[in-house]
Every structure is written in C-alpha cells, then in structure tokens.
Design an enzyme around this catalytic site. Structure first.
Site, mmCIF file in Angstrom:
data_model
loop_
_atom_site.group_PDB
_atom_site.id
_atom_site.type_symbol
_atom_site.label_atom_id
_atom_site.label_comp_id
_atom_site.label_asym_id
_atom_site.label_seq_id
_atom_site.Cartn_x
_atom_site.Cartn_y
_atom_site.Cartn_z
ATOM 1 N N ARG A 1 -5.765 -28.207 -33.209
ATOM 2 C CA ARG A 1 -5.544 -29.366 -32.333
ATOM 3 C C ARG A 1 -6.800 -29.730 -31.559
ATOM 4 N NH1 ARG A 1 -0.986 -26.865 -33.651
ATOM 5 N NH2 ARG A 1 1.071 -27.843 -33.362
ATOM 6 N N ARG B 1 4.998 -26.039 -50.621
ATOM 7 C CA ARG B 1 5.647 -26.254 -49.318
ATOM 8 C C ARG B 1 5.915 -27.751 -49.084
ATOM 9 N NH1 ARG B 1 2.196 -22.850 -45.128
ATOM 10 N NH2 ARG B 1 3.938 -23.389 -43.755
ATOM 11 N N SER C 1 10.204 -28.286 -35.493
ATOM 12 C CA SER C 1 8.890 -28.030 -36.097
ATOM 13 C C SER C 1 7.774 -28.686 -35.288
ATOM 14 C CB SER C 1 8.860 -28.555 -37.533
ATOM 15 O OG SER C 1 7.524 -28.652 -37.971
ATOM 16 N N GLN D 1 4.770 -28.765 -36.192
ATOM 17 C CA GLN D 1 3.866 -29.472 -37.111
ATOM 18 C C GLN D 1 4.318 -30.909 -37.296
ATOM 19 O OE1 GLN D 1 3.742 -27.062 -40.658
ATOM 20 N NE2 GLN D 1 2.403 -25.542 -39.724
ATOM 21 N N ASP E 1 6.502 -17.063 -36.461
ATOM 22 C CA ASP E 1 5.342 -16.398 -37.063
ATOM 23 C C ASP E 1 5.339 -14.892 -36.812
ATOM 24 O OD1 ASP E 1 4.499 -18.803 -38.014
ATOM 25 O OD2 ASP E 1 2.967 -19.128 -36.479
ATOM 26 N N LYS F 1 7.435 -20.597 -45.536
ATOM 27 C CA LYS F 1 6.130 -20.295 -44.944
ATOM 28 C C LYS F 1 5.117 -19.979 -46.048
ATOM 29 C CE LYS F 1 7.139 -21.264 -40.832
ATOM 30 N NZ LYS F 1 6.462 -22.352 -40.160
ATOM 31 N N ARG G 1 9.050 -15.545 -46.793
ATOM 32 C CA ARG G 1 8.916 -14.330 -45.968
ATOM 33 C C ARG G 1 10.191 -13.493 -45.907
ATOM 34 N NH1 ARG G 1 4.819 -16.714 -41.362
ATOM 35 N NH2 ARG G 1 2.950 -16.471 -42.645
ATOM 36 N N ARG H 1 0.124 -12.981 -42.808
ATOM 37 C CA ARG H 1 0.918 -12.260 -41.804
ATOM 38 C C ARG H 1 1.638 -11.050 -42.411
ATOM 39 N NH1 ARG H 1 -0.241 -15.140 -37.406
ATOM 40 N NH2 ARG H 1 -0.159 -17.395 -37.576
HETATM 41 C C1 S3P Z 1 2.438 -24.278 -36.251
HETATM 42 C C2 S3P Z 1 3.799 -24.415 -36.185
HETATM 43 C C3 S3P Z 1 4.735 -23.518 -36.853
HETATM 44 C C4 S3P Z 1 4.065 -22.211 -37.282
HETATM 45 C C5 S3P Z 1 2.722 -22.431 -37.908
HETATM 46 C C6 S3P Z 1 1.805 -23.175 -36.958
HETATM 47 C C7 S3P Z 1 1.600 -25.273 -35.560
HETATM 48 O O1 S3P Z 1 5.258 -24.168 -37.998
HETATM 49 O O2 S3P Z 1 4.891 -21.485 -38.156
HETATM 50 O O3 S3P Z 1 2.118 -21.192 -38.241
HETATM 51 O O4 S3P Z 1 0.387 -25.046 -35.394
HETATM 52 O O5 S3P Z 1 2.143 -26.305 -35.171
HETATM 53 P P1 S3P Z 1 6.470 -25.222 -37.868
HETATM 54 O O6 S3P Z 1 6.051 -26.229 -36.892
HETATM 55 O O7 S3P Z 1 6.659 -25.838 -39.220
HETATM 56 O O8 S3P Z 1 7.644 -24.425 -37.441
#
Ligand code: S3P
Length: 427
Positions: free
Chosen positions: A19, A114, A159, A161, A312, A339, A343, A387
């Site tokens: 970010r 993914r 999420s 992300q 995570d 993931k 996992r 991980r």
């Molecule tokens: C992350 C959000 C998580 C996490 C990933 C990093 C991020 O995923 O598992 O390792 O940097 O926003 P999700 O947002 O899909 O849950």
C-alpha cells in the site's frame, strides 16, 4: 536442545509495504519509504508500478517513489506479472481500472488458480471492463477509463484486498463513492489514507458493518512513510518460543493493528504467556514490543467469526495446536482453500505426516495435540506456500526428522526468515 532466546526486530509488514508503494505512486511528488519489506511479493508490485511509468529506486536504505497522481499510470508496454502475490494482482487491477489504459496481468501457477472475479465484479459495476481467463483467472486484461461512475457497493466476502482494489479505483473517480463491508477487515489502506490527509469518511454500523465514503478525484500530496513490523512474520517466532522449552524472546517494532493481532488473543487463550507493550505510532499504525516465553498450551475452539482476522496465521496456529494438550477446532476456515495453496489441505496433510492427529470436516480443521512427533524422516510438502514453509520450519525445531521440500518459497514474504531464526537460537 536449542531454545529461542533474545531480541529481534521484525521486518516491514507485507500489506503495508504494497500500500505504501501504490499510494506513493498515486501521490504527487517524491516519497521516501523506510523499512519496506524487500520480499518477492513486494518486488512484483515495484516492477509493475515501474512498468506503469512510476520512477522507483533505492537510495541509502530508503525507497524513493516519484508519484504521478491518481490519474498518472501510463500505458505499459508488456504484461504485468504479479508472480505469487494476490495482493499485487487484486489491488493493482483496481488501481489501473480508473486510468484510461489497457493492461494484461499474469501470475505464477499458484496465483493463476486464484479468483480475480471477486474483484472485477465490483469494478464492472462502476463501468470498468475486463477479460478474464475462464471468467475468473489470470491472465486477465483490464480496459480502464477515467470516467468510472460511483455507486454504493456492498462487498459480500470479507476481504481487505477487494476493499483496497475498490478504494484505489475510487481515488480517481468523481463524486461520492461508498464501499460497505459487512465486517471490518484489515484497514491499512484507510489508515494510510488518513496519514496522507486524504479526506474520507468511515461510518461504523451497529451491526458491525463498515462504510467507507470517498469523494474524488483526489490530489494526494506525497509524504514519507515508515513501514511497521509485520505481525504475521512475528507470529512464527511467537509460536516457536511458546512450544520450545526454555524459550524467552522479545520482538520489537511489531505493528499492533487490531485487525492483525487476533492470533495473540487465541494463543493467550491457549495458555500462552505473552505480554505486549505499546511503543510508538508509525505512519498511522500503532507499534509495540511483544515478549513471549515457553508455555504449556491447551487446545481451544476457535469461532468462525474470527476467521477474517486470523486468515494468514492459521498455518502457524496449527503448529501451536499440535503441541497443545487436547483438541483445537478451527471453525469456518473455507477461505483457506483460496490462498497461496489450499491451506486446509496443506495443513492437514503435513500435520498427519509428522504424526499429529488432524482432519478436515466440512469447513473446519480439527487438530489433536501430540507430545510425540514421528521419529521417521518426513518431508513437508509446502506446495510452494511461504506460510506453510515457515510454520513447519518452526515445528522442525522440535524434531530434526522434519524436512521441508522447498524452503525457497519463504522469500515471498520473509527472505531473511532463516537468518532471523538463527539469531534467536541458543543452546
Ligand atoms: C491481504 C489481505 C488478506 C491476506 C493477504 C493480504 C492484504 O487477504 O490473506 O495475505 O494485504 O490486503 P484477503 O483480503 O483476500 O482476505
């Protein structure tokens, strides 16, 4: 036998590093980023930003980024390869979709399995267009426009992300744009926006939902950013110290963002002796030192509602559960299937290999702790998942017969993991 002993500075957080780079690229002017995580996932983001016309280089230990503004991404000449990084692919798809350029995103074998439609479905509602492989995967083409039309979006899956992809798209969108998430997910993007003086509103609902209101297009002015230590990386040493008799460690410079340290509460509930001391605020994130010593752990039942906050850390929590007395149940962890590896499969399969009773029932993982691990040599199958590799390298400290099939993948998030681990190992 070795124990973990001493003090360690934890490297920069992966989520914040992505970010910091992306938001600096969307700012106007020069930003200096310190303590940036120098791992493969972050290198993928740097390379993609450079391909989009951003000047980024390292000077005297600092990363210098010359931002081009929220509408400043230029037409790339080649494919943008996110390698293994879901955060790079998903958040950058959002960032470029509000710029009038066409991009083609690719990734490695794992990332190409993914889902990307989880991001593009929402961006399409705003007017961006995409072409996905089999309607869901990379390679994926984006057809961006500076004329996205805002509307209220409710994100179904928790999420960070997806949320971040929408926020990045929203920064170059005119008008009021609202993003609602049903539960709060990691909020580093919002915290960085606040730190960068980007005016936005966050309205917390009584039902636990979270509404983010943006009013773009924005002009963001560059500001230096320091990246706080990664709590997900700290988790490996914390569990290591809890399970290896005689251990006592202090981890410094760890980010204490509540959306990231739920695992400390879980480990404490399991009987872990852990203390946290807040120190300073680092570019909008609270930091602190975490002290841990060897503890007798007991199994617990982990509520499914906590899964977005532990996502995570399940691999390393499964190692703690393997050394606890009784059963641990991780409820509602279906998202783990999506993931860097599946996992659920990689945790259960490898725990069984080392002689721990583990099973997957529906969306839950059941682990019964064991005091006697397999005496035979067993090879952990990481499926290239960083991980899983780091977690089983911690368990391997208790049993020399545990070997890892591919240690290289740890460079995805923590290239210095072995070196840092070695620095804590004492006789
Ligand atoms: C992350 C959000 C998580 C996490 C990933 C990093 C991020 O995923 O598992 O390792 O940097 O926003 P999700 O947002 O899909 O849950």
């Amino acid at each position: 036998m070795y124990k973990l002993f001493g003090t360690l500075n934890i490297p920069g957080d992966k989520s914040v590093s992505h970010r910091a780079l992306i938001l600096s690229s969307m700012s106007i002017g020069k930003s200096e980023i310190t303590n940036l995580l120098e791992a493969d996932d972050i290198k993928a983001t740097i390379k993609i930003l450079k391909q989009l016309g951003i000047t980024i280089h390292k000077k005297l230990g600092k990363w210098i980024v010359y931002g081009n503004g929220t509408n400043g991404f230029l037409q790339p000449k080649k494919d943008l390869n996110a390698l293994n990084s879901g955060t790079t692919a998903r958040t950058m798809i959002g960032a470029v979709s509000s710029n009038p350029i066409k991009c083609r995103f690719t990734g490695d074998k794992s990332l190409s399995k993914r889902s990307m439609s989880r991001v593009t479905v929402y961006l399409e509602k705003l007017g961006a267009r995409f072409k996905l492989t089999k309607n869901d995967y990379l390679p994926l083409k984006t057809f961006g426009t500076s004329k996205l039309i805002p509307e209220e979006i409710t994100i179904k899956k928790p999420s960070a992300q997806i949320k971040t992809a929408l926020i990045f798209a929203g920064l170059n969108m005119g008008g009021k744009f609202s993003i609602r998430e049903k539960v709060l997910t990691r909020d580093h993007t919002e915290k960085l926006l606040k730190y960068l003086n980007v005016k936005h509103k966050i309205i917390k609902g009584k039902d636990g939902s979270n509404l983010i209101e943006l009013k773009g297009p924005y002009e963001i002015y560059s500001k230096n950013i320091r990246v706080a230590g990664d709590p997900s990386s700290a988790a490996f040493f914390i569990v290591g110290a809890l399970i290896i008799p005689g251990s006592k460690i202090t981890l410094k410079n760890v980010m204490l963002n509540p959306t990231r340290i739920e695992y400390l509460k879980i480990l404490k509930k399991m009987g872990g002796k852990i203390s946290v001391k807040k120190t300073n605020n680092v570019s909008g994130e609270q930091c602190g030192n975490i002290s841990v010593c060897y503890s007798k752990l007991r199994g617990i039942n982990i509520n499914k509602l906590l899964s977005p906050f532990l996502i995570d850390e399940y691999p390393i929590l499964s190692i703690a559960a393997s050394c606890a007395t009784g059963e641990t149940i991780m409820n509602g962890v279906s998202e783990l299937r999506h993931k860097e590896s599946d996992r659920i499969k990689s945790i259960v399969l490898n725990l069984k290999k080392v002689g721990v009773k583990a099973k997957n029932i529906g969306d839950n993982i059941h682990i019964t702790g064991s005091s006697s691990l397999n005496k035979k040599i067993c090879k952990i199958k990481t499926f290239g998942d960083h991980r899983i590799a780091c977690s089983f390298m911690i368990l391997a400290l208790l049993n020399k017969n545990i070997k890892i099939d591919n240690e290289k993948c740890i460079s995805v998030s923590y290239p210095k993991f072995k070196k840092d681990l070695k620095s804590l190992l004492k006789k």
